[in-house]
Design a protein around this motif. Structure first.
Motif, PDB file in Angstrom:
ATOM      1  N   ALA A 124     108.393  40.696  -7.306  1.00 23.54           N
ATOM      2  CA  ALA A 124     107.666  40.701  -6.037  1.00 23.54           C
ATOM      3  C   ALA A 124     107.389  39.276  -5.565  1.00 23.54           C
ATOM      4  N   VAL A 125     107.078  38.389  -6.495  1.00 20.72           N
ATOM      5  CA  VAL A 125     106.888  36.983  -6.141  1.00 20.72           C
ATOM      6  C   VAL A 125     108.185  36.395  -5.598  1.00 20.72           C
ATOM      7  N   ALA A 126     109.284  36.669  -6.266  1.00 19.53           N
ATOM      8  CA  ALA A 126     110.577  36.154  -5.810  1.00 19.53           C
ATOM      9  C   ALA A 126     110.926  36.675  -4.421  1.00 19.53           C
ATOM     10  N   GLU A 127     110.615  37.928  -4.155  1.00 16.43           N
ATOM     11  CA  GLU A 127     110.876  38.502  -2.842  1.00 16.43           C
ATOM     12  C   GLU A 127     110.048  37.808  -1.759  1.00 16.43           C
ATOM     13  N   ALA A 128     108.780  37.535  -2.068  1.00 19.62           N
ATOM     14  CA  ALA A 128     107.929  36.842  -1.100  1.00 19.62           C
ATOM     15  C   ALA A 128     108.441  35.426  -0.837  1.00 19.62           C
ATOM     16  N   GLU A 129     108.898  34.765  -1.890  1.00 26.04           N
ATOM     17  CA  GLU A 129     109.416  33.406  -1.744  1.00 26.04           C
ATOM     18  C   GLU A 129     110.674  33.394  -0.871  1.00 26.04           C
ATOM     19  N   ALA A 130     111.516  34.404  -1.047  1.00 27.14           N
ATOM     20  CA  ALA A 130     112.732  34.482  -0.244  1.00 27.14           C
ATOM     21  C   ALA A 130     112.427  34.838   1.209  1.00 27.14           C
ATOM     22  N   ALA A 131     111.436  35.696   1.408  1.00 26.19           N
ATOM     23  CA  ALA A 131     111.109  36.146   2.757  1.00 26.19           C
ATOM     24  C   ALA A 131     110.322  35.109   3.548  1.00 26.19           C
ATOM     25  N   TYR A 132     109.541  34.292   2.845  1.00 20.32           N
ATOM     26  CA  TYR A 132     108.669  33.321   3.518  1.00 20.32           C
ATOM     27  C   TYR A 132     108.851  31.934   2.894  1.00 20.32           C
ATOM     28  N   PRO A 133     110.032  31.351   3.023  1.00 25.52           N
ATOM     29  CA  PRO A 133     110.291  30.076   2.337  1.00 25.52           C
ATOM     30  C   PRO A 133     109.432  28.917   2.820  1.00 25.52           C
ATOM     31  N   ASP A 134     108.899  28.999   4.018  1.00 27.13           N
ATOM     32  CA  ASP A 134     108.044  27.927   4.520  1.00 27.13           C
ATOM     33  C   ASP A 134     106.589  28.085   4.084  1.00 27.13           C
ATOM     34  N   LEU A 135     106.275  29.259   3.518  1.00 23.36           N
ATOM     35  CA  LEU A 135     104.893  29.544   3.103  1.00 23.36           C
ATOM     36  C   LEU A 135     104.720  29.658   1.600  1.00 23.36           C
ATOM     37  N   VAL A 136     105.761  30.034   0.877  1.00 23.24           N
ATOM     38  CA  VAL A 136     105.624  30.400  -0.536  1.00 23.24           C
ATOM     39  C   VAL A 136     106.600  29.603  -1.392  1.00 23.24           C
ATOM     40  N   SER A 137     106.092  29.076  -2.481  1.00 27.60           N
ATOM     41  CA  SER A 137     106.952  28.519  -3.523  1.00 27.60           C
ATOM     42  C   SER A 137     106.335  28.862  -4.870  1.00 27.60           C
TER      43      SER A 137
END
Length: 435
Positions: A124-137
């Motif tokens: 789920a973390v990886a999915e969020a990082e892929a979906a929101y690359p400017d917000l999540v790392s």
């Protein structure tokens, strides 16, 4: 229900065995609390009567007992048969509690599949990082004893840049069986990302704050408790203890401030509150502590505020845990006022009860005390849903997850809003907050 009389030890083994067999047929089946016990022996919850004050609760905790729930004149604990017998020998009156599976009614017992597994949480973390690359790392900040990654997730506008902004840390799942806290991490991640650019408050906060989420501090314990097909009621990490057949350290008694000082933890490896061989002897504790220490830039700690999510009890707690005193070394009257005001403001939004940690009972070597005393971070613990074992205890049913994680939305945003200067919550901005 079976009551264990004060000072007597009659028929305990037969009673507990009968109840344990009933538990193992339901969704909340549990295994032994440490590796000394036979695999077939189950733990369960008991109400311990006539424990009505902080002093009385501390005395019980000093037997090496982990207190699950505080009631008006009693507490609830989790114990195996041997520990229940020891407490009965000491004069405590124990009543074995039925589980949701045993008693039926509107509360459905949780199943392990109701919660994200460790692997699913990382996905789920990886999915969020892929979906929101400017917000999540995300980054791996270290490994558990068994080699699983401990991951820190950063959420902020312009996430790739380490900006000079207040940072807020949320930690989850120090105690293995508290799976609702991992769901809380995923809820927070989802809410911050999906609402950025839409919700004005969240947008403004992420434009001016850096948020860190550690979804599972104790991945080995989480996997052990959840992924055998039935819950094991496991609390500690999975690190062997030298010279003992018992496994595990209570990570929230393993922090390097007032470690083992005050009877708020146990030196016995078989105890649920075993503090470890030394401060930060738990590799997971060291990983998170090193991460926090690494957020000091130019000698100034960038993390200003923190919540450590636990279950259960619906409480907002703050330091100190090692002393009953409202103030102590490193905690002034103004500091205490800020903790109380901010803790109360968060509790007003979620309906939890706000109080100093030691109002429950003495604890030592905790993350809250260390983060405040050693790092100057306003650190709180949230004990999430339910208020009692009647709501599912450590394993509330999956159909409450969305409601009970969303219940903390405003509290999380409140902490973020005060991250620039927590003293504002107590009206002390003139003394402590830069213009």
């Amino acid at each position: 229900m079976r009551r264990f009389p004060r000072g007597r030890r009659t028929a305990i083994a037969a009673t507990v065995l009968t109840l344990a067999l009933a538990v193992t047929t339901g969704a909340q089946a549990t295994a032994a609390p440490d590796d000394r016990a036979p695999a077939a022996e189950a733990v369960r919850q008991y109400e311990v009567g006539d424990v009505a004050t902080a002093d009385a609760r501390t005395a019980l905790a000093r037997t090496g007992t982990a207190i699950d729930e505080v009631r008006s004149s009693s507490v609830v604990i989790t114990a195996d048969e041997a520990h229940a017998e020891r407490l009965a020998d000491l004069g405590y009156e124990l009543t074995a509690l039925t589980t949701p599976t045993e008693r039926g009614g509107p509360i459905t017992a949780a199943a392990p599949g109701d919660y994200h597994t460790y692997g699913e949480a990382l996905a789920a973390v990886a999915e969020a990082e892929a979906a929101y690359p400017d917000l999540v790392s995300s980054q791996v900040i270290g490994q558990s004893h068994e080699g699983r990654d401990i991951v820190a997730v950063k959420v902020s506008a312009n996430v790739a840049v380490d900006e000079d902004e207040p940072e807020v840390l949320f930690t989850h799942n120090q105690h293995a069986r508290e799976h609702l806290t991992v769901e809380m991490a995923l809820y927070t991640l989802g809410e911050l990302t999906s609402q950025y650019g839409t919700d004005p408050e969240i947008t403004a906060l992420l434009d001016s704050r850096e948020v860190w989420l550690i979804p599972s501090v104790n991945p080995d314990g989480k996997v052990y408790d959840q992924e055998s097909g039935s819950f094991r009621s496991w609390r500690k990490n999975r690190q062997p203890n030298a010279g003992s057949s018992s496994t595990g350290t209570d990570l929230n008694r393993n922090w390097a401030y007032e470690w083992g000082c005050c009877g708020g933890s146990s030196g016995s490896p078989g105890s649920e509150t075993y503090r470890g061989a030394a401060p930060e002897s738990g590799p997971e504790t060291t990983v998170v502590a090193d991460f926090v220490r690494g957020r000091a830039v130019g000698g100034e700690q960038q993390i200003t505020a923190h919540i450590d999510f636990h279950t259960y009890g619906e409480l907002v707690l703050w330091p100190y845990g090692f002393t009953y005193a409202d103030t102590a070394a490193g905690l002034t009257a103004d500091d205490a006022a800020a903790f109380e005001a901010l803790g109360t403001a968060m509790a007003d939004s979620n309906g939890y009860t706000p109080q100093q940690s030691s109002d429950l009972y003495i604890t030592d070597g905790t993350i809250n005390d260390w983060l405040w005393a050693d790092q100057g971070i306003f650190s709180f613990t949230f004990e999430m849903y339910p208020t009692s074992s009647g709501g599912g205890g450590f394993y509330p049913p999956g159909d409450v997850i969305d409601r009970e994680t969303g219940r903390n939305r405003e509290a999380v945003l409140t902490l973020l809003s005060y991250a620039d200067c927590a003293y504002r919550a107590a009206g002390l901005e003139g003394e402590y907050c830069a213009a």
